[in-house]
Enzyme design. Structure first.
Site, short mmCIF file in Angstrom:
data_model
loop_
_atom_site.label_atom_id
_atom_site.label_comp_id
_atom_site.label_asym_id
_atom_site.label_seq_id
_atom_site.Cartn_x
_atom_site.Cartn_y
_atom_site.Cartn_z
N LYS A 1 33.03 33.64 42.75
CA LYS A 1 33.53 33.65 44.13
C LYS A 1 32.46 33.06 45.06
O LYS A 1 31.29 33.42 44.98
CB LYS A 1 33.90 35.07 44.58
CG LYS A 1 34.61 35.09 45.94
CD LYS A 1 35.23 36.45 46.20
CE LYS A 1 35.91 36.50 47.56
NZ LYS A 1 37.00 35.52 47.70
N HIS B 1 33.37 41.29 43.53
CA HIS B 1 34.16 40.22 42.94
C HIS B 1 33.38 39.54 41.82
O HIS B 1 32.18 39.75 41.67
CB HIS B 1 34.56 39.19 43.99
CG HIS B 1 35.70 39.63 44.86
ND1 HIS B 1 35.51 40.42 45.97
CD2 HIS B 1 37.04 39.40 44.78
CE1 HIS B 1 36.69 40.66 46.55
NE2 HIS B 1 37.62 40.06 45.85
#
Length: 268
Positions: free
Chosen positions: A160, A156
């Site tokens: 995040k 990600h």
């Protein structure tokens, strides 16, 4: 079919804006409210101004004002914020679509309890493709129950804050359940130093964070002489927005209860 009156939490964030854009473009949905944190510089501004076509919906921090006209709230924020919204929605009969990740057991219990009063779709990933992938993983796990090592790799963007991702954890839970195991007992989330041989019953996780990666997930079933990889890659958050609207449509016929995207897509 009447237009769904939907409010968005975290209206100024990347996901919030994607959801607002999807609602404005959907002829079966109406933007009915927008929420953001107290002190946010966008409070009082039109929630759809960034699209160049104002919706007449100001961004509010006060729940009573922001949710006055809403039948649904879509929430992809943080656990602490979502739980505050949850209590209000349960009390006022507002249906929720929750894509927030990182809840502890108490948070998940609070969602289940609120679902006795209102209808909720709670899923770590609203993408239709991801949830079809979950079904494929369930089938694969049953076929590869012996002689195959299972590893989950997820990647990600740098912003995040939780790891592994909620989607990766859900994948692990789906696989563990298919194998009659409990992920809490077999999940391996870190390896360093002399770890010894791999426990064949374990499910390993690896986390990558960097750049602007929207979300990549690969489950590896590694056997002797072959390996099978099941991968889903997101190139845009729009898939989460479209899945959220599909979840809202599903809730039109529900007055209470806790559901996930497997229910929404009829994959049970």
């Amino acid at each position: 079919m009447k237009s769904m009156k939907i409010a968005i939490a975290g209206a100024s964030g990347r996901m919030g804006r994607m959801l607002i854009e999807a609602i404005v473009a959907d002829d079966q949905a109406t933007l009915a409210g927008a929420l953001d944190l107290p002190g946010s510089p966008v409070l009082g501004t039109d929630a759809a101004a960034f699209l160049g076509q104002p919706a007449g919906v100001p961004i509010e921090s006060d729940l009573a004002k922001g949710l006055t006209n809403a039948e649904y709230l879509i929430d992809f924020t943080r656990p602490e914020g979502t739980l505050k919204h949850l209590a209000y929605c349960a009390e006022h009969g507002i249906k929720m679509i929750i894509g927030t990740t990182g809840f502890d057991d108490a948070g998940k219990a609070a969602i289940a309890n609120a679902a006795k009063k209102t209808a909720i779709v709670f899923a770590p990933n609203m993408s239709v493709g991801v949830n079809v992938t979950m079904k494929l993983l369930e089938l694969a796990a049953k076929s590869f129950s012996h002689g195959y090592d299972i590893e989950i790799i997820e990647a990600h963007h740098r912003h995040k804050v939780d790891a592994p991702s909620g989607t990766a954890l859900k994948m692990g839970e789906v696989i563990a359940s298919a194998l009659d195991r409990d992920l809490k007992d077999v999940g391996v989330f870190a390896r360093e130093g002399v770890t010894g041989e791999r426990d064949p019953s374990s499910i390993g996780f690896a986390t990558i964070r960097g750049g602007d990666i929207v979300g990549d997930h690969t489950v590896l079933f590694a056997g002797i002489g072959e390996r099978i990889e099941i991968t889903h890659k997101s190139s845009s958050r729009v898939t989460y927005a479209h899945g959220s609207l599909r979840a809202a449509r599903f809730l039109q016929n529900q007055s209470s209860g806790l559901f996930d995207m497997q229910d929404v897509l009829g994959l049970r």
